[in-house]
Scaffold this motif. Structure first.
Motif, mmCIF file in Angstrom:
data_model
loop_
_atom_site.group_PDB
_atom_site.id
_atom_site.type_symbol
_atom_site.label_atom_id
_atom_site.label_comp_id
_atom_site.label_asym_id
_atom_site.label_seq_id
_atom_site.Cartn_x
_atom_site.Cartn_y
_atom_site.Cartn_z
ATOM 1 N N THR A 1 7.458 -1.334 -4.477
ATOM 2 C CA THR A 1 6.783 -2.541 -4.952
ATOM 3 C C THR A 1 5.444 -2.237 -5.615
ATOM 4 O O THR A 1 4.820 -3.140 -6.162
ATOM 5 N N MET A 2 5.020 -1.016 -5.578
ATOM 6 C CA MET A 2 3.725 -0.649 -6.166
ATOM 7 C C MET A 2 3.804 -0.555 -7.678
ATOM 8 O O MET A 2 4.775 -0.190 -8.250
ATOM 9 N N LEU B 1 6.605 1.416 -1.291
ATOM 10 C CA LEU B 1 6.327 2.226 -2.477
ATOM 11 C C LEU B 1 7.027 1.689 -3.718
ATOM 12 O O LEU B 1 6.463 1.765 -4.825
#
Length: 75
Positions: A74-75, A72
C-alpha cells in the motif's frame, strides 16, 4: 546447524534473499530460520560472510510477514 556462544542454536532452513550488502561484506538477508529447534520463522538481519556472525534483526511468523506484505504493497 550452527551454535553461537553456546546460548542458543540456529539453523538457516532456507536462504530467501539478500536485501543489501555493506562495504565489509555483511549482508542484510531474509531467511527462514529455526531458533533452538523451534519451527522456522522468517528472519531479517545482517549476517557476516559465511554466516559466522550476525547482527540484530527481526523475526516474523507467517501471519506477521503476510501483514507486513500488505502494508508494503500500500506504500
Amino acid at each position: 546447524m550452527s551454535k553461537m556462544a553456546d546460548e542458543f542454536r540456529y539453523e538457516i532452513v532456507e536462504e530467501i534473499g539478500v536485501v543489501s550488502t555493506n562495504a565489509k561484506g555483511w549482508q542484510k538477508e531474509l531467511n527462514l530460520v529455526s531458533w533452538n529447534g523451534r519451527p522456522p520463522k522468517f528472519d531479517l538481519r545482517d549476517w557476516a560472510p559465511n554466516h559466522e556472525k550476525m547482527g540484530k534483526g527481526i523475526t516474523l511468523a507467517n501471519e506477521e510477514l503476510a501483514e507486513l506484505k500488505k502494508i508494503l504493497t500500500t506504500m
